[in-house]
Enzyme design. Structure first.
Site, PDB file in Angstrom:
ATOM      1  N   HIS A  45      -6.210   0.087   4.893  1.00 39.37           N
ATOM      2  CA  HIS A  45      -6.359   0.559   6.294  1.00 39.37           C
ATOM      3  C   HIS A  45      -7.305  -0.354   7.088  1.00 39.37           C
ATOM      4  O   HIS A  45      -6.859  -1.279   7.718  1.00 39.37           O
ATOM      5  CB  HIS A  45      -6.791   2.028   6.365  1.00 39.37           C
ATOM      6  CG  HIS A  45      -5.877   2.943   5.620  1.00 39.37           C
ATOM      7  ND1 HIS A  45      -4.682   3.365   6.151  1.00 39.37           N
ATOM      8  CD2 HIS A  45      -5.957   3.485   4.379  1.00 39.37           C
ATOM      9  CE1 HIS A  45      -4.061   4.146   5.269  1.00 39.37           C
ATOM     10  NE2 HIS A  45      -4.816   4.237   4.181  1.00 39.37           N
ATOM     11  N   HIS A  66      -9.976   1.235  -0.170  1.00 44.34           N
ATOM     12  CA  HIS A  66      -9.711   2.078   1.011  1.00 44.34           C
ATOM     13  C   HIS A  66     -11.015   2.162   1.804  1.00 44.34           C
ATOM     14  O   HIS A  66     -12.000   2.728   1.314  1.00 44.34           O
ATOM     15  CB  HIS A  66      -9.358   3.501   0.577  1.00 44.34           C
ATOM     16  CG  HIS A  66      -7.928   3.727   0.214  1.00 44.34           C
ATOM     17  ND1 HIS A  66      -7.397   3.335  -0.974  1.00 44.34           N
ATOM     18  CD2 HIS A  66      -6.919   4.342   0.894  1.00 44.34           C
ATOM     19  CE1 HIS A  66      -6.113   3.697  -1.022  1.00 44.34           C
ATOM     20  NE2 HIS A  66      -5.808   4.307   0.092  1.00 44.34           N
ATOM     21  N   HIS A  80       0.837  -1.205   0.000  1.00 45.19           N
ATOM     22  CA  HIS A  80       0.000   0.000   0.000  1.00 45.19           C
ATOM     23  C   HIS A  80       0.874   1.257   0.000  1.00 45.19           C
ATOM     24  O   HIS A  80       1.305   1.746   1.039  1.00 45.19           O
ATOM     25  CB  HIS A  80      -0.943   0.001   1.213  1.00 45.19           C
ATOM     26  CG  HIS A  80      -1.993   1.063   1.153  1.00 45.19           C
ATOM     27  ND1 HIS A  80      -3.350   0.796   1.235  1.00 45.19           N
ATOM     28  CD2 HIS A  80      -1.905   2.414   1.001  1.00 45.19           C
ATOM     29  CE1 HIS A  80      -4.030   1.920   1.149  1.00 45.19           C
ATOM     30  NE2 HIS A  80      -3.164   2.931   1.014  1.00 45.19           N
ATOM     31  N   ASP A 127       2.173   4.150   2.734  1.00 46.15           N
ATOM     32  CA  ASP A 127       1.100   5.004   2.230  1.00 46.15           C
ATOM     33  C   ASP A 127       1.660   6.129   1.352  1.00 46.15           C
ATOM     34  O   ASP A 127       1.565   6.045   0.136  1.00 46.15           O
ATOM     35  CB  ASP A 127       0.248   5.567   3.375  1.00 46.15           C
ATOM     36  CG  ASP A 127      -1.207   5.806   2.976  1.00 46.15           C
ATOM     37  OD1 ASP A 127      -1.592   5.370   1.869  1.00 46.15           O
ATOM     38  OD2 ASP A 127      -1.965   6.410   3.772  1.00 46.15           O
ATOM     39  N   ASP A 128       2.229   7.170   1.974  1.00 47.96           N
ATOM     40  CA  ASP A 128       2.740   8.317   1.218  1.00 47.96           C
ATOM     41  C   ASP A 128       4.078   8.783   1.794  1.00 47.96           C
ATOM     42  O   ASP A 128       4.116   9.721   2.602  1.00 47.96           O
ATOM     43  CB  ASP A 128       1.732   9.472   1.277  1.00 47.96           C
ATOM     44  CG  ASP A 128       0.408   9.108   0.649  1.00 47.96           C
ATOM     45  OD1 ASP A 128       0.359   8.954  -0.579  1.00 47.96           O
ATOM     46  OD2 ASP A 128      -0.583   8.947   1.398  1.00 47.96           O
ATOM     47  N   ASP A 157       2.117   9.016  -6.374  1.00 46.61           N
ATOM     48  CA  ASP A 157       2.277  10.472  -6.284  1.00 46.61           C
ATOM     49  C   ASP A 157       2.586  10.916  -4.853  1.00 46.61           C
ATOM     50  O   ASP A 157       3.069  12.029  -4.644  1.00 46.61           O
ATOM     51  CB  ASP A 157       1.057  11.221  -6.847  1.00 46.61           C
ATOM     52  CG  ASP A 157      -0.265  10.590  -6.472  1.00 46.61           C
ATOM     53  OD1 ASP A 157      -0.265   9.510  -5.845  1.00 46.61           O
ATOM     54  OD2 ASP A 157      -1.316  11.174  -6.789  1.00 46.61           O
ATOM     55  N   GLY A 197     -10.018   8.145  -1.572  1.00 46.51           N
ATOM     56  CA  GLY A 197     -10.768   9.397  -1.450  1.00 46.51           C
ATOM     57  C   GLY A 197     -11.560   9.396  -0.162  1.00 46.51           C
ATOM     58  O   GLY A 197     -11.486   8.458   0.632  1.00 46.51           O
ATOM     59  N   HIS A 224       1.206   5.022  -2.445  1.00 44.66           N
ATOM     60  CA  HIS A 224       0.694   5.837  -3.559  1.00 44.66           C
ATOM     61  C   HIS A 224       1.875   6.450  -4.310  1.00 44.66           C
ATOM     62  O   HIS A 224       2.720   7.105  -3.697  1.00 44.66           O
ATOM     63  CB  HIS A 224      -0.212   6.946  -3.034  1.00 44.66           C
ATOM     64  CG  HIS A 224      -1.459   6.420  -2.388  1.00 44.66           C
ATOM     65  ND1 HIS A 224      -2.684   6.412  -3.013  1.00 44.66           N
ATOM     66  CD2 HIS A 224      -1.669   5.861  -1.176  1.00 44.66           C
ATOM     67  CE1 HIS A 224      -3.594   5.883  -2.210  1.00 44.66           C
ATOM     68  NE2 HIS A 224      -3.004   5.543  -1.087  1.00 44.66           N
ATOM     69  N   GLU A 271     -10.910   3.622   7.229  1.00 41.22           N
ATOM     70  CA  GLU A 271      -9.737   4.429   7.622  1.00 41.22           C
ATOM     71  C   GLU A 271     -10.255   5.518   8.563  1.00 41.22           C
ATOM     72  O   GLU A 271     -10.114   5.405   9.776  1.00 41.22           O
ATOM     73  CB  GLU A 271      -9.060   5.021   6.373  1.00 41.22           C
ATOM     74  CG  GLU A 271      -7.819   5.847   6.703  1.00 41.22           C
ATOM     75  CD  GLU A 271      -7.174   6.485   5.463  1.00 41.22           C
ATOM     76  OE1 GLU A 271      -7.772   6.450   4.374  1.00 41.22           O
ATOM     77  OE2 GLU A 271      -6.049   7.033   5.608  1.00 41.22           O
TER      78      GLU A 271
HETATM   79 ZN   LIG Z   1      -3.801   4.899   0.756  1.00 46.93          ZN
END
Ligand SMILES: [Zn+2]
Length: 357
Positions: free
Chosen positions: A238, A214, A18, A296-297, A22, A177, A20, A217
């Site tokens: 999540h 997703h 998991h 995640d990010d 970007d 989202g 992303h 979360e």
């Molecule tokens: Zn995510």
């Protein structure tokens, strides 16, 4: 020695499900591209100020977390060379994080640029080119998940079609989202709002496209229930709030639904309040649920996978728990069965436990 400058010789032993694309861009790349394009940069325009602007120091909510993308997206959107570059650099960074296999996700429609300079297909192809180049160079197996974004229903069919068209390099579909967009004021799931998502994921199941959603979360357990029962999700992004529905949670544990947990992000988005005495992952571990730790990010959490494991160790997880998470992640990955068995074999070798997982 600046450890970010060299590729670690460490044995690749991690499975990352998991993350992303970007949200995994190097701040230095965003900074370089933003300067080239004369885009607005935070503070005095230095890399340090950009890094500062991307980082979240005190947890708030998911909306605050997602706002950080306003510094990232304009630097890469609509620019196929930049998109290919970030995909390549991502694989290089995963190699440094001792990752053996990674599934990275993104929404091609968010990167077409203002006015749609390029198509979502061209964006996806650029990502695949960068990833394939990175795979060859850095010895990481990297596959792609395409994300729908809640509320952007006009892109669902196209996302589905690209999953079919690029099957092989693309191994699954996701939706991300704001979960609140699917809830009524009383917090219950609004089935009408979700009709397009449900239909898309049912069609994905019909076409044999793997599915992760997703849910749970910031949103309630009912979103996880919908993901599993209606959207045929095999994995949950999540899923912390599944614990609010004991019966559903028990069912997830017994059927082996995999939870892609993201420790740092869970705190930074406010999904798990810092005041909580126990993280849902501790409960998952105690009950033998299938779950993994993910970043995640990385550009926003400012962590790598090993930082996430360090955080878990501080919560009481030990090396056996961490090894189990990686084996469970491999078992839950979306590779075709034969390649999955191959991955599991490599993982056993990496951990020095042949024939034992
Ligand atoms: Zn995510």
């Amino acid at each position: 020695m600046n450890v970010t400058e060299v590729i670690s010789p460490t044995v690749k032993c991690r499975v990352h499900l998991h993350v992303h694309l970007d949200g995994a861009v190097r701040p230095s790349t965003v900074w370089e591209l933003s300067r080239q394009k004369k885009l607005l940069l935070p503070g005095n325009g230095s890399l340090k100020d950009l890094e500062e602007a991307l980082q979240i120091r005190s947890p708030r909510d998911l909306a605050h977390y997602l706002q950080k993308f306003r510094w990232i997206t304009p630097a890469i959107a609509g620019d196929l060379a930049a998109i290919e570059r970030i995909a390549y650099e991502f694989v290089e960074d995963e190699a440094r994080r001792a990752v053996l296999y990674t599934e990275v996700r993104f929404s091609p429609h968010l990167l077409v640029g203002p006015g749609g300079q390029v198509t979502a297909r061209q964006v996806t192809e650029a990502v695949m080119r960068g990833m394939a180049r990175g795979e060859r160079q850095f010895g990481v197996t990297a596959r792609l998940l395409l994300c729908c974004i809640r509320g952007m229903t006009e892109n669902y069919d196209d996302t589905l079609d690209m999953c079919t068209e690029f099957r092989g390099q693309v191994v699954g579909i996701d939706i991300s989202g704001d979960e609140a967009s699917a809830l009524d004021v009383d917090g219950s799931v609004n089935a009408g709002l979700l009709r397009a998502e449900v239909r898309t994921f049912q069609e994905a199941a019909r076409r044999g496209i793997h599915r992760t959603v997703h849910s749970g979360e910031a949103g309630p357990a009912s979103m996880v229930k919908l993901a599993i029962d209606e959207m045929k999700a095999e994995r949950i992004g999540h899923g912390y709030h599944v614990l609010e529905d004991e019966e559903l949670y028990r069912r997830c544990v017994s059927t082996g639904v995999h939870f892609e947990c993201c420790p740092s992000s869970s705190f930074l988005t406010g999904a798990v309040p810092l005041t909580e005495t126990r993280h849902p992952m501790q409960r998952f571990c105690q009950d033998g649920a299938s779950f993994s730790a993910n970043v995640d990010d990385p550009a926003i959490t400012r962590t790598g996978l090993e930082d996430e494991y360090a955080l878990l160790r501080r919560m009481g997880f030990n090396e056996a728990n961490i090894a189990t998470m990686n084996f469970n992640a491999a078992k839950a990955c979306f590779l075709p069965e034969e390649e999955k068995q191959d991955l599991l074999q490599k993982l056993r070798q990496a951990y020095g436990v042949p024939g034992c997982d």
